[in-house]
Scaffold this motif. Structure first.
Motif, PDB file in Angstrom:
ATOM      1  N   TYR A  88     -22.295  -8.060  -3.478  1.00 15.30           N
ATOM      2  CA  TYR A  88     -21.929  -7.038  -4.227  1.00 15.30           C
ATOM      3  C   TYR A  88     -23.133  -6.043  -4.417  1.00 15.30           C
ATOM      4  CZ  TYR A  88     -18.487 -10.629  -5.246  1.00 15.30           C
ATOM      5  OH  TYR A  88     -17.352 -11.301  -5.152  1.00 15.30           O
ATOM      6  N   ASP A  89     -24.220  -6.308  -3.598  1.00 14.63           N
ATOM      7  CA  ASP A  89     -25.320  -5.651  -3.782  1.00 14.63           C
ATOM      8  C   ASP A  89     -25.337  -4.189  -3.477  1.00 14.63           C
ATOM      9  OD1 ASP A  89     -28.468  -5.980  -4.530  1.00 14.63           O
ATOM     10  OD2 ASP A  89     -28.521  -4.842  -2.465  1.00 14.63           O
ATOM     11  N   VAL A  92     -23.963  -1.968  -6.274  1.00 16.19           N
ATOM     12  CA  VAL A  92     -24.589  -2.050  -7.486  1.00 16.19           C
ATOM     13  C   VAL A  92     -25.961  -0.940  -7.014  1.00 16.19           C
ATOM     14  CG1 VAL A  92     -26.513  -3.323  -8.698  1.00 16.19           C
ATOM     15  CG2 VAL A  92     -24.508  -4.586  -8.229  1.00 16.19           C
ATOM     16  N   SER A 267     -17.354   3.519  -9.402  1.00 18.76           N
ATOM     17  CA  SER A 267     -18.111   2.484  -9.351  1.00 18.76           C
ATOM     18  C   SER A 267     -17.328   1.112  -9.821  1.00 18.76           C
ATOM     19  CB  SER A 267     -19.249   2.567 -10.110  1.00 18.76           C
ATOM     20  OG  SER A 267     -20.141   1.265 -10.520  1.00 18.76           O
ATOM     21  N   SER A 271     -16.049  -2.024  -7.877  1.00 16.91           N
ATOM     22  CA  SER A 271     -16.165  -3.278  -8.317  1.00 16.91           C
ATOM     23  C   SER A 271     -15.031  -4.159  -8.444  1.00 16.91           C
ATOM     24  CB  SER A 271     -17.006  -3.277  -9.545  1.00 16.91           C
ATOM     25  OG  SER A 271     -18.136  -2.440  -9.566  1.00 16.91           O
ATOM     26  N   ALA A 287     -22.278 -12.515  -8.969  1.00 17.29           N
ATOM     27  CA  ALA A 287     -21.530 -11.242  -9.534  1.00 17.29           C
ATOM     28  C   ALA A 287     -22.449 -10.803 -10.890  1.00 17.29           C
ATOM     29  CB  ALA A 287     -20.173 -11.407  -9.871  1.00 17.29           C
ATOM     30  N   LEU A 290     -24.045  -7.393 -10.612  1.00  9.98           N
ATOM     31  CA  LEU A 290     -22.734  -6.360 -10.813  1.00  9.98           C
ATOM     32  C   LEU A 290     -22.236  -6.285 -12.180  1.00  9.98           C
ATOM     33  CD1 LEU A 290     -20.772  -4.439  -9.128  1.00  9.98           C
ATOM     34  CD2 LEU A 290     -19.163  -6.386  -8.800  1.00  9.98           C
ATOM     35  N   CYS A 293     -24.899  -4.184 -14.006  1.00  8.41           N
ATOM     36  CA  CYS A 293     -24.685  -2.633 -13.598  1.00  8.41           C
ATOM     37  C   CYS A 293     -23.287  -1.848 -14.212  1.00  8.41           C
ATOM     38  CB  CYS A 293     -24.743  -2.610 -12.141  1.00  8.41           C
ATOM     39  SG  CYS A 293     -24.426  -0.833 -11.467  1.00  8.41           S
ATOM     40  N   SER A 294     -22.215  -2.694 -14.255  1.00  7.21           N
ATOM     41  CA  SER A 294     -20.920  -2.074 -14.721  1.00  7.21           C
ATOM     42  C   SER A 294     -21.158  -1.650 -16.257  1.00  7.21           C
ATOM     43  CB  SER A 294     -19.858  -2.960 -14.616  1.00  7.21           C
ATOM     44  OG  SER A 294     -19.788  -3.179 -13.159  1.00  7.21           O
TER      45      SER A 294
END
Length: 443
Positions: A88-89, A92, A267, A271, A287, A290, A293-294
């Motif tokens: 998932y980079d 991100v 975003s 995700s 994750a 991620l 970041c979210s």
């Protein structure tokens, strides 16, 4: 010749007045913004000179574009085990860098075009009361701490994750030369990139919150005009000035608010889409970045929306205050009670027992409300001396003006009030349920 002499005599006076206003707007070192300038300089977002501007753009390119790109393409670690692979980079890095880029460009444009003092409305404080100036200056110093309150926990969580990832990955992670030195440099650069991007994002959002807080202070000061014997002209001119400042804020921040809303929404849906795929393995190791970041992006968006809705609610509460003021003045005009009629406001206030009960209830209610009540939005009766010299027609005209000229923060014509936030939440929830129905079959 006399006209020429008069013109020559007036010209220096006009120039002096212009220079006086200009000097009030110019930023200088020893003022209330000194600590804030140091903060911007340490964050490398200072554009006060060509050298600092070059340094600012260099740091932006390195930490927002170069380091995330190198981290994604060179340290993807596709051959690593399930704990160290980063599927998932891409989401991100794209999400955080895009929002940080929009924040940096908006901040650069604000400071370069308006100047720091004008952007933060410090050039307008000379016309405000001492209470507004003092509280706004204190709020500016508090805002720097608020940025730290949001950035430091995110940075500590990311530091723990990155240190574990590099320390436990060891030779699995691509490196150049010495493993320890290469991983240490890569870890430090990634953490600096994360710290830089999150700080820039939260800084712009907190500055918007600061500017909105100034307008709240002005509205609270404006509400005191209804507690004294003011004329319609002074109330109207002050409200027009506040509406003008709210339009200026809306015009400056509308692009940033809209871009942040679109980017954060995209975003979050990206995700959700990649984590709900079939055979997608989701755990804290894969994750965790991620999720962090979210949370960062959603928190920044909530700061914007909450600040905008709060100032809009306060600005629209002026209509309720003016209507209450008009009602109290109208009832006060009937100071004589006729036989068989219901006692008026004056008669009830002259009754010691009942008047005491009304005041007691009002005080107990205000204690339950806590900090939500102020001079602008409360349930207190307006005293009689506040409208002793104003006619019914003038008060009615003023109330009609407030009803048809509601102020607030707008984004391209859409007012950001609580109803708009409910609409946004409903649309987001509908899209989430639709996406979940397409991926995991929720109906």
């Amino acid at each position: 010749m006399a006209d020429i002499a008069i013109g020559v005599g007036k010209e220096p006076l006009i120039n002096r007045e212009k220079n006086k206003v200009f000097n009030r707007c110019v930023s200088h070192q020893q003022d209330e913004l000194q600590s804030f300038r140091k903060y911007l300089r340490w964050m490398c977002v200072d554009h006060s000179s060509p050298w600092t501007a070059i340094l600012s753009w260099t740091m932006f390119v390195v930490f927002t574009l170069v380091v995330p790109a190198i981290s994604h393409f060179l340290l993807a670690c596709a051959d690593c085990d399930s704990y160290h692979s980063r599927p998932y980079d891409s989401v991100v890095q794209l999400s955080l860098s895009s929002v940080a880029a929009v924040s940096f460009l908006c901040l650069t444009r604000f400071v370069s075009k308006y100047g720091l003092r004008r952007f933060l409305f410090f050039d307008k404080l000379w016309d405000e009361s001492e209470t507004v100036r003092r509280n706004y200056t204190n709020q500016l110093n508090t805002s720097l701490h608020i940025v730290s309150y949001f950035v430091i926990p995110c940075f500590l969580a990311m530091s723990a994750y990155k240190i574990w990832w590099y320390a436990s990955g060891g030779s699995q992670i691509p490196f150049l030369g010495n493993v320890i030195l290469s991983d240490t440099v890569a870890c430090v650069m990634e953490l600096c990139s994360w710290l830089y991007r999150t700080t820039v994002i939260f800084l712009v959002c907190v500055l918007f919150r600061l500017i909105c807080h100034l307008q709240i202070l002005r509205l609270q000061d404006f509400a005191k005009l209804f507690q004294i014997d003011s004329d319609v002209g002074s109330i109207l001119s002050e409200h027009l000035r506040i509406r003008r400042h709210l339009r200026i804020i809306s015009h400056r921040y509308r692009s940033f608010i809209l871009c942040l809303l679109v980017l954060v929404t995209g975003s979050q849906f990206s995700s959700l889409l990649i984590t709900t795929k079939a055979y997608a393995e989701v755990n804290i190791y894969r994750a965790g970045e991620l999720a962090l970041c979210s949370m960062t992006l959603v928190t920044a968006l909530l700061i914007l929306l909450r600040s905008a809705s709060k100032i809009t609610h306060k600005a629209q509460a002026v209509t309720c205050l003016a209507a209450k003021w008009h009602v109290c003045a109208t009832l006060e005009s009937f100071d004589e009670t006729a036989d068989g009629e219901t006692p008026t406001l004056v008669a009830r206030n002259n009754n010691n027992n009942k008047g005491h009960d009304v005041i007691t209830v009002a005080e107990s209610d205000s204690e339950e409300y806590g900090d939500e009540e102020d001079d602008l939005d409360n349930n207190n009766i307006i005293p009689a001396y506040a409208f002793s010299t104003m006619s019914f027609q003038k008060r009615q005209a003023l109330v009609s003006y407030f009803e048809n000229n509601r102020a607030g923060i707008t984004v391209y014509g859409f007012t950001l009030d609580r109803g708009t936030l409910h609409t946004i939440f409903g649309l987001e929830l509908s899209l989430v349920l639709w996406l979940l129905g397409k991926t995991i079959g929720i109906s």
